[in-house]
Design a protein around this motif. Structure first.
Motif, mmCIF file in Angstrom:
data_model
loop_
_atom_site.group_PDB
_atom_site.id
_atom_site.type_symbol
_atom_site.label_atom_id
_atom_site.label_comp_id
_atom_site.label_asym_id
_atom_site.label_seq_id
_atom_site.Cartn_x
_atom_site.Cartn_y
_atom_site.Cartn_z
ATOM 1 N N CYS A 20 15.606 -5.222 0.483
ATOM 2 C CA CYS A 20 16.187 -6.140 1.466
ATOM 3 C C CYS A 20 15.481 -7.486 1.486
ATOM 4 O O CYS A 20 15.951 -8.406 2.126
ATOM 5 C CB CYS A 20 16.159 -5.511 2.859
ATOM 6 S SG CYS A 20 14.519 -5.451 3.605
ATOM 7 N N GLY A 21 14.337 -7.610 0.792
ATOM 8 C CA GLY A 21 13.678 -8.899 0.702
ATOM 9 C C GLY A 21 12.732 -9.214 1.837
ATOM 10 O O GLY A 21 12.173 -10.298 1.885
ATOM 11 N N GLN A 30 -4.780 -1.347 0.524
ATOM 12 C CA GLN A 30 -3.480 -0.678 0.601
ATOM 13 C C GLN A 30 -2.853 -0.566 -0.779
ATOM 14 O O GLN A 30 -2.266 0.456 -1.132
ATOM 15 C CB GLN A 30 -2.542 -1.454 1.529
ATOM 16 C CG GLN A 30 -2.842 -1.242 3.007
ATOM 17 C CD GLN A 30 -1.917 -2.066 3.882
ATOM 18 O OE1 GLN A 30 -1.914 -3.283 3.804
ATOM 19 N NE2 GLN A 30 -1.142 -1.412 4.707
ATOM 20 N N CYS A 31 -2.961 -1.617 -1.577
ATOM 21 C CA CYS A 31 -2.357 -1.610 -2.908
ATOM 22 C C CYS A 31 -3.075 -0.615 -3.821
ATOM 23 O O CYS A 31 -2.462 -0.036 -4.709
ATOM 24 C CB CYS A 31 -2.415 -3.013 -3.506
ATOM 25 S SG CYS A 31 -1.272 -4.146 -2.688
ATOM 26 N N ALA A 32 -4.361 -0.428 -3.604
ATOM 27 C CA ALA A 32 -5.115 0.497 -4.440
ATOM 28 C C ALA A 32 -4.844 1.942 -4.061
ATOM 29 O O ALA A 32 -5.002 2.848 -4.863
ATOM 30 C CB ALA A 32 -6.602 0.193 -4.333
ATOM 31 N N GLN A 33 -4.430 2.142 -2.807
ATOM 32 C CA GLN A 33 -4.152 3.495 -2.318
ATOM 33 C C GLN A 33 -2.730 3.526 -1.797
ATOM 34 O O GLN A 33 -2.478 3.419 -0.608
ATOM 35 C CB GLN A 33 -5.143 3.870 -1.213
ATOM 36 C CG GLN A 33 -6.586 3.774 -1.681
ATOM 37 C CD GLN A 33 -7.571 4.111 -0.560
ATOM 38 O OE1 GLN A 33 -7.170 4.465 0.536
ATOM 39 N NE2 GLN A 33 -8.850 3.989 -0.867
ATOM 40 N N LEU A 34 -1.790 3.678 -2.733
ATOM 41 C CA LEU A 34 -0.388 3.507 -2.384
ATOM 42 C C LEU A 34 0.102 4.538 -1.373
ATOM 43 O O LEU A 34 1.150 4.371 -0.774
ATOM 44 C CB LEU A 34 0.471 3.590 -3.652
ATOM 45 C CG LEU A 34 0.282 2.398 -4.584
ATOM 46 C CD1 LEU A 34 1.144 2.578 -5.820
ATOM 47 C CD2 LEU A 34 0.655 1.114 -3.878
ATOM 48 N N LEU A 35 -0.681 5.588 -1.167
ATOM 49 C CA LEU A 35 -0.248 6.608 -0.218
ATOM 50 C C LEU A 35 -0.156 6.062 1.194
ATOM 51 O O LEU A 35 0.610 6.550 2.011
ATOM 52 C CB LEU A 35 -1.216 7.798 -0.240
ATOM 53 C CG LEU A 35 -1.069 8.734 -1.433
ATOM 54 C CD1 LEU A 35 -2.121 9.822 -1.373
ATOM 55 C CD2 LEU A 35 0.324 9.352 -1.461
ATOM 56 N N ILE A 36 -0.944 5.030 1.498
ATOM 57 C CA ILE A 36 -0.927 4.518 2.868
ATOM 58 C C ILE A 36 -0.107 3.250 2.984
ATOM 59 O O ILE A 36 -0.076 2.625 4.024
ATOM 60 C CB ILE A 36 -2.360 4.258 3.387
ATOM 61 C CG1 ILE A 36 -3.039 3.162 2.555
ATOM 62 C CG2 ILE A 36 -3.162 5.543 3.377
ATOM 63 C CD1 ILE A 36 -4.364 2.714 3.145
ATOM 64 N N VAL A 37 0.571 2.847 1.908
ATOM 65 C CA VAL A 37 1.457 1.690 2.010
ATOM 66 C C VAL A 37 2.636 2.042 2.914
ATOM 67 O O VAL A 37 3.297 3.050 2.710
ATOM 68 C CB VAL A 37 1.968 1.283 0.621
ATOM 69 C CG1 VAL A 37 3.093 0.258 0.748
ATOM 70 C CG2 VAL A 37 0.829 0.716 -0.209
ATOM 71 N N PRO A 38 2.884 1.236 3.913
ATOM 72 C CA PRO A 38 3.975 1.547 4.846
ATOM 73 C C PRO A 38 5.338 1.302 4.218
ATOM 74 O O PRO A 38 5.469 0.534 3.269
ATOM 75 C CB PRO A 38 3.726 0.565 5.998
ATOM 76 C CG PRO A 38 3.035 -0.592 5.353
ATOM 77 C CD PRO A 38 2.191 -0.006 4.247
ATOM 78 N N SER A 39 6.342 1.959 4.760
ATOM 79 C CA SER A 39 7.698 1.704 4.309
ATOM 80 C C SER A 39 8.211 0.435 4.988
ATOM 81 O O SER A 39 7.693 0.007 6.008
ATOM 82 C CB SER A 39 8.598 2.896 4.621
ATOM 83 O OG SER A 39 8.548 3.185 5.995
ATOM 84 N N CYS A 40 9.247 -0.132 4.392
ATOM 85 C CA CYS A 40 9.813 -1.368 4.924
ATOM 86 C C CYS A 40 10.337 -1.142 6.340
ATOM 87 O O CYS A 40 11.069 -0.186 6.574
ATOM 88 C CB CYS A 40 10.933 -1.841 4.010
ATOM 89 S SG CYS A 40 11.793 -3.289 4.639
ATOM 90 N N PRO A 41 9.957 -2.023 7.282
ATOM 91 C CA PRO A 41 10.431 -1.850 8.655
ATOM 92 C C PRO A 41 11.931 -2.071 8.781
ATOM 93 O O PRO A 41 12.543 -1.662 9.760
ATOM 94 C CB PRO A 41 9.635 -2.911 9.429
ATOM 95 C CG PRO A 41 9.276 -3.936 8.414
ATOM 96 C CD PRO A 41 9.095 -3.196 7.116
ATOM 97 N N ARG A 42 12.520 -2.749 7.812
ATOM 98 C CA ARG A 42 13.939 -3.073 7.921
ATOM 99 C C ARG A 42 14.831 -2.019 7.267
ATOM 100 O O ARG A 42 15.851 -1.625 7.791
ATOM 101 C CB ARG A 42 14.207 -4.439 7.291
ATOM 102 C CG ARG A 42 15.324 -5.193 7.999
ATOM 103 C CD ARG A 42 15.761 -6.407 7.214
ATOM 104 N NE ARG A 42 14.802 -7.499 7.271
ATOM 105 C CZ ARG A 42 14.985 -8.664 6.639
ATOM 106 N NH1 ARG A 42 16.055 -8.867 5.923
ATOM 107 N NH2 ARG A 42 14.073 -9.599 6.721
ATOM 108 N N SER A 44 13.334 0.792 5.326
ATOM 109 C CA SER A 44 12.548 2.001 5.042
ATOM 110 C C SER A 44 12.271 2.185 3.555
ATOM 111 O O SER A 44 11.858 3.253 3.132
ATOM 112 C CB SER A 44 13.244 3.255 5.594
ATOM 113 O OG SER A 44 13.338 3.172 6.999
ATOM 114 N N GLY A 45 12.501 1.158 2.762
ATOM 115 C CA GLY A 45 12.203 1.236 1.336
ATOM 116 C C GLY A 45 10.718 1.073 1.082
ATOM 117 O O GLY A 45 9.979 0.538 1.907
#
Ligand SMILES: [Zn+2]
Ligand SMILES: [Zn+2]
Length: 65
Positions: A20-21, A30-42, A44-45
């Motif tokens: 969605c951009g 966060q980038c080094a540990q992708l498990l904790i990267v949140p999903s897009c708030p808009r 969910s991607g």
């Protein structure tokens, strides 16, 4: 390629949602540990792109033609 994180060396840098951009700031941790990267708030991607991805993405190059 998932799990590699991104090549951005900055502690805090922006990423864009590939669906969605929406823009969101990420930390290098966060980038080094992708498990904790949140999903897009808009949408969910979790297909986050960085500035380098943007410059090399095929659809970006098509736009420039
Ligand atoms: Zn990153
Ligand atoms: Zn999104």
């Amino acid at each position: 390629m998932t799990g590699d994180g991104c090549q951005d060396p900055r502690d805090i840098h922006p990423h864009w949602c590939g669906f969605c951009g929406a823009r969101q700031m990420f930390t290098a941790l966060q980038c080094a540990q992708l498990l904790i990267v949140p999903s897009c708030p808009r949408c969910s991607g979790t297909d986050w792109r960085n500035e380098i991805d943007d410059l090399t993405a095929p659809d970006y190059r098509e736009d420039r033609q």
